[in-house]
Write a protein that holds these residues in place. Structure first.
Motif, PDB file in Angstrom:
ATOM      1  N   LEU A 134       0.891  -1.785  -0.296  1.00  0.00           N
ATOM      2  CA  LEU A 134       0.089  -0.322  -0.126  1.00  0.00           C
ATOM      3  C   LEU A 134       0.433   1.213  -0.143  1.00  0.00           C
ATOM      4  O   LEU A 134       1.054   2.468  -0.795  1.00  0.00           O
ATOM      5  N   VAL A 135       1.884   1.168   0.994  1.00  0.00           N
ATOM      6  CA  VAL A 135       2.817   2.441   0.446  1.00  0.00           C
ATOM      7  C   VAL A 135       3.754   2.615  -0.645  1.00  0.00           C
ATOM      8  O   VAL A 135       3.556   3.526  -1.305  1.00  0.00           O
ATOM      9  N   ALA A 136       3.476   0.905  -1.189  1.00  0.00           N
ATOM     10  CA  ALA A 136       3.894   1.488  -2.684  1.00  0.00           C
ATOM     11  C   ALA A 136       4.105   1.853  -3.509  1.00  0.00           C
ATOM     12  O   ALA A 136       4.012   2.729  -4.171  1.00  0.00           O
ATOM     13  N   GLN A 137       2.114   1.457  -3.676  1.00  0.00           N
ATOM     14  CA  GLN A 137       1.294   2.122  -4.586  1.00  0.00           C
ATOM     15  C   GLN A 137       0.773   3.588  -4.363  1.00  0.00           C
ATOM     16  O   GLN A 137       0.997   5.073  -4.923  1.00  0.00           O
ATOM     17  N   ARG A 208       9.377  -2.853  20.402  1.00  0.00           N
ATOM     18  CA  ARG A 208      10.204  -1.847  20.416  1.00  0.00           C
ATOM     19  C   ARG A 208       9.638  -0.857  18.323  1.00  0.00           C
ATOM     20  O   ARG A 208       9.725  -0.080  18.769  1.00  0.00           O
ATOM     21  N   THR A 209       8.401  -1.472  18.306  1.00  0.00           N
ATOM     22  CA  THR A 209       7.484  -1.259  17.233  1.00  0.00           C
ATOM     23  C   THR A 209       6.489  -0.716  18.338  1.00  0.00           C
ATOM     24  O   THR A 209       6.013  -1.036  19.273  1.00  0.00           O
ATOM     25  N   SER A 210       5.869   0.623  17.605  1.00  0.00           N
ATOM     26  CA  SER A 210       5.333   1.983  17.901  1.00  0.00           C
ATOM     27  C   SER A 210       3.740   1.402  17.907  1.00  0.00           C
ATOM     28  O   SER A 210       3.239   1.290  16.679  1.00  0.00           O
ATOM     29  N   THR A 211       2.657   1.481  19.361  1.00  0.00           N
ATOM     30  CA  THR A 211       1.892   0.983  18.536  1.00  0.00           C
ATOM     31  C   THR A 211       0.285   2.327  18.194  1.00  0.00           C
ATOM     32  O   THR A 211      -0.189   1.583  16.849  1.00  0.00           O
ATOM     33  N   GLU A 212       1.016   3.151  18.345  1.00  0.00           N
ATOM     34  CA  GLU A 212       0.644   4.273  17.351  1.00  0.00           C
ATOM     35  C   GLU A 212       1.236   4.668  15.883  1.00  0.00           C
ATOM     36  O   GLU A 212      -0.287   4.670  14.507  1.00  0.00           O
ATOM     37  N   GLN A 213       2.239   3.552  14.950  1.00  0.00           N
ATOM     38  CA  GLN A 213       3.055   2.816  14.250  1.00  0.00           C
ATOM     39  C   GLN A 213       1.828   1.702  13.490  1.00  0.00           C
ATOM     40  O   GLN A 213       0.842   1.995  12.661  1.00  0.00           O
ATOM     41  N   LEU A 214       0.675   1.173  14.641  1.00  0.00           N
ATOM     42  CA  LEU A 214       0.385  -0.148  14.131  1.00  0.00           C
ATOM     43  C   LEU A 214      -1.057   0.186  13.540  1.00  0.00           C
ATOM     44  O   LEU A 214      -2.081   0.068  12.689  1.00  0.00           O
ATOM     45  N   LEU A 215      -1.378   1.207  14.369  1.00  0.00           N
ATOM     46  CA  LEU A 215      -2.890   1.505  15.047  1.00  0.00           C
ATOM     47  C   LEU A 215      -2.977   2.797  13.605  1.00  0.00           C
ATOM     48  O   LEU A 215      -3.844   2.304  13.145  1.00  0.00           O
ATOM     49  N   GLY A 216      -1.787   2.845  12.989  1.00  0.00           N
ATOM     50  CA  GLY A 216      -1.797   4.134  11.576  1.00  0.00           C
ATOM     51  C   GLY A 216      -1.849   3.169  10.650  1.00  0.00           C
ATOM     52  O   GLY A 216      -2.759   3.848   9.350  1.00  0.00           O
ATOM     53  N   ALA A 217      -1.349   2.192  10.067  1.00  0.00           N
ATOM     54  CA  ALA A 217      -1.163   1.413   9.247  1.00  0.00           C
ATOM     55  C   ALA A 217      -2.443  -0.214   9.247  1.00  0.00           C
ATOM     56  O   ALA A 217      -3.092  -0.088   8.743  1.00  0.00           O
ATOM     57  N   ILE A 218      -3.566   0.029  10.386  1.00  0.00           N
ATOM     58  CA  ILE A 218      -3.903  -0.681  10.235  1.00  0.00           C
ATOM     59  C   ILE A 218      -5.290   0.940  10.118  1.00  0.00           C
ATOM     60  O   ILE A 218      -6.026  -0.043   9.016  1.00  0.00           O
ATOM     61  N   ASP A 219      -5.416   1.614  10.116  1.00  0.00           N
ATOM     62  CA  ASP A 219      -6.261   2.843   8.888  1.00  0.00           C
ATOM     63  C   ASP A 219      -6.360   2.925   8.048  1.00  0.00           C
ATOM     64  O   ASP A 219      -7.143   2.263   6.825  1.00  0.00           O
ATOM     65  N   GLN A 220      -4.906   2.611   7.546  1.00  0.00           N
ATOM     66  CA  GLN A 220      -4.414   2.680   5.555  1.00  0.00           C
ATOM     67  C   GLN A 220      -4.876   1.750   5.379  1.00  0.00           C
ATOM     68  O   GLN A 220      -5.255   1.608   4.203  1.00  0.00           O
ATOM     69  N   LEU A 221      -4.841  -0.089   6.285  1.00  0.00           N
ATOM     70  CA  LEU A 221      -5.513  -1.083   5.378  1.00  0.00           C
ATOM     71  C   LEU A 221      -7.106  -0.903   6.186  1.00  0.00           C
ATOM     72  O   LEU A 221      -7.348  -2.563   4.945  1.00  0.00           O
ATOM     73  N   ALA A 222      -7.484  -0.479   6.400  1.00  0.00           N
ATOM     74  CA  ALA A 222      -9.339  -0.733   6.489  1.00  0.00           C
ATOM     75  C   ALA A 222      -9.179   0.244   5.220  1.00  0.00           C
ATOM     76  O   ALA A 222     -10.897   0.754   5.154  1.00  0.00           O
ATOM     77  N   ASN A 223      -8.777   0.995   4.531  1.00  0.00           N
ATOM     78  CA  ASN A 223      -8.995   2.205   3.814  1.00  0.00           C
ATOM     79  C   ASN A 223      -9.641   1.604   2.280  1.00  0.00           C
ATOM     80  O   ASN A 223      -9.319   1.161   1.932  1.00  0.00           O
ATOM     81  N   VAL A 224     -10.777   1.622   1.722  1.00  0.00           N
ATOM     82  CA  VAL A 224     -11.427   1.471   1.091  1.00  0.00           C
ATOM     83  C   VAL A 224     -11.331   1.767  -1.048  1.00  0.00           C
ATOM     84  O   VAL A 224     -11.979   1.170  -1.837  1.00  0.00           O
ATOM     85  N   HIS A 225     -10.465   2.803  -0.472  1.00  0.00           N
ATOM     86  CA  HIS A 225      -9.889   3.715  -1.821  1.00  0.00           C
ATOM     87  C   HIS A 225      -8.772   2.560  -2.741  1.00  0.00           C
ATOM     88  O   HIS A 225      -8.237   2.363  -2.150  1.00  0.00           O
ATOM     89  N   ASP A 226      -9.746   2.432  -3.967  1.00  0.00           N
ATOM     90  CA  ASP A 226      -8.539   1.114  -4.642  1.00  0.00           C
ATOM     91  C   ASP A 226      -7.887   2.047  -5.605  1.00  0.00           C
ATOM     92  O   ASP A 226      -8.445   2.828  -6.356  1.00  0.00           O
ATOM     93  N   THR A 227      -7.243   1.653  -5.570  1.00  0.00           N
ATOM     94  CA  THR A 227      -5.646   2.569  -5.803  1.00  0.00           C
ATOM     95  C   THR A 227      -4.919   1.760  -7.601  1.00  0.00           C
ATOM     96  O   THR A 227      -4.450   2.293  -8.615  1.00  0.00           O
ATOM     97  N   THR A 228      -6.127   0.987  -8.026  1.00  0.00           N
ATOM     98  CA  THR A 228      -5.444  -0.082  -8.970  1.00  0.00           C
ATOM     99  C   THR A 228      -5.078   1.009 -10.294  1.00  0.00           C
ATOM    100  O   THR A 228      -4.430   0.895 -10.825  1.00  0.00           O
ATOM    101  N   PHE A 229      -6.543   1.980 -10.580  1.00  0.00           N
ATOM    102  CA  PHE A 229      -6.413   2.243 -12.003  1.00  0.00           C
ATOM    103  C   PHE A 229      -4.941   3.482 -12.358  1.00  0.00           C
ATOM    104  O   PHE A 229      -4.445   3.968 -12.731  1.00  0.00           O
ATOM    105  N   GLU A 230      -5.301   4.379 -10.767  1.00  0.00           N
ATOM    106  CA  GLU A 230      -3.838   5.185 -10.132  1.00  0.00           C
ATOM    107  C   GLU A 230      -2.986   4.535 -10.886  1.00  0.00           C
ATOM    108  O   GLU A 230      -1.489   5.192 -10.907  1.00  0.00           O
ATOM    109  N   VAL A 231      -2.579   3.688 -10.394  1.00  0.00           N
ATOM    110  CA  VAL A 231      -1.249   2.916 -10.387  1.00  0.00           C
ATOM    111  C   VAL A 231      -0.736   2.879 -11.749  1.00  0.00           C
ATOM    112  O   VAL A 231       0.374   2.603 -12.710  1.00  0.00           O
ATOM    113  N   LYS A 232      -1.987   1.902 -12.324  1.00  0.00           N
ATOM    114  CA  LYS A 232      -1.921   1.945 -14.137  1.00  0.00           C
ATOM    115  C   LYS A 232      -1.304   3.655 -14.559  1.00  0.00           C
ATOM    116  O   LYS A 232      -0.470   3.103 -15.358  1.00  0.00           O
ATOM    117  N   ASP A 233      -2.076   4.393 -13.830  1.00  0.00           N
ATOM    118  CA  ASP A 233      -1.752   5.306 -14.678  1.00  0.00           C
ATOM    119  C   ASP A 233      -0.241   5.814 -14.717  1.00  0.00           C
ATOM    120  O   ASP A 233       0.061   7.019 -15.331  1.00  0.00           O
TER     121      ASP A 233
END
Length: 295
Positions: A134-137, A208-233
């Motif tokens: 997701l980060v790479a996209q 050593r991993t931040s709980t806030e990092q995990l929460l932020g990652a969960i929020d990104q993982l739950a995002n319903v925005h589809d990036t497929t065509f943006e990656v294609k572009d």
């Protein structure tokens, strides 16, 4: 080469996992603060083919790529990976808002720029694993210019409502207890001597991993925005692959459909699940070598 760059310094290996002989531990001075990284230069006497950057997934870190970094330099690849902000021994800014899509993508772009300047390479092959995908996209959508290709390993096009909501609640209620201990309450207080080397590493990384990092990652993982065509572009060459038994983070059908819509190459690694980089690194390295060599 790398340690002489003004923003790249020698570091120390993190955790108890044995670091491969060819892998260097580094620290990259990013805008957010010190980001820890690993670098495996092209093996001596091997013709150089190019440079690649790996982004780890949810609960992960740069050490996830040790096995494949032991192989790729012998195939001619100069490979780098970093622990994202809040992961393991990288800097961990405060506040869940510090771990959004824009912040993590900006880190990837900045680190790619620093590596490009340090190595003198002509473009970077970017690989993201799972959440790192997701980060790479987001990174290539924000600016595809630093990259020669995009590889999505065990990663998908979008999330869904309520994804990992139970884990989010557990983390918020944990009162500082790390995720490994939440998942392994019977072993929480075991001495290191009772754990194997991998479990010792996973416990230390979790501490050593931040709980806030995990929460932020969960929020990104739950995002319903589809990036497929943006990656294609972006018009970058794209490879989508996963292990044959990967049912961990995204349905395989979603990954296959994403690849078809992008016009990407799609492959399945045998005898592997969600982490083919470690579960079956030899064919994974061969696939990456073949794909990158074409671009």
């Amino acid at each position: 080469m790398s340690s002489q760059h003004s923003k790249i310094h020698e570091g120390q290996a993190f955790g108890c996992l044995p670091i491969p002989d060819n892998v260097q531990a580094l620290v990259i001075d990013a805008t957010v603060g010190p980001i820890t990284a690993i670098h495996a230069p092209v093996a001596e006497g091997t013709p150089a083919k190019g440079t690649a950057l790996f982004i780890p997934g949810f609960t992960g870190s740069k050490e996830d790529f040790y096995d494949i970094f032991a192989l790729l330099p012998g195939l001619g690849w100069d490979v780098w990976a970093y622990s994202q902000r809040g992961q393991g021994d990288s800097v961990a800014p405060q506040g869940v808002q510090a771990y959004g899509r824009d912040q993590t993508a900006t880190d990837a772009l900045e680190i790619a720029g620093i590596i490009t300047e340090a190595s003198g390479c002509d473009g970077i092959h970017l690989l993201g694993h799972s959440f790192g995908g997701l980060v790479a996209q987001a990174s290539v959508i924000k600016n595809p210019k630093p990259f020669r290709s995009l590889t999505l390993m065990s990663s998908g096009p979008h999330g869904w409502p309520g994804r990992k909501a139970d884990l989010r609640e557990r983390l918020l209620d944990s009162k500082g207890v790390d995720l490994w201990r939440l998942d392994n309450p019977d072993k929480a207080d075991w001495p290191d001597s009772k754990l194997d080397v991998l479990q010792r590493f996973l416990r230390e990384r979790s501490e050593r991993t931040s709980t806030e990092q995990l929460l932020g990652a969960i929020d990104q993982l739950a995002n319903v925005h589809d990036t497929t065509f943006e990656v294609k572009d972006t018009k970058l060459p794209v490879l989508v692959f996963h292990g044959e038994d990967d049912n961990w983070a995204w349905p395989q059908e979603w990954q296959h459909r994403m690849a078809k819509l992008i016009g990407a190459r799609y492959e399945i690694i045998p005898d592997a699940a969600h982490c083919p980089n470690g579960e079956n690194p030899v064919p994974t390295a061969a696939l990456l070598d073949e794909f990158w060599s074409q671009h």
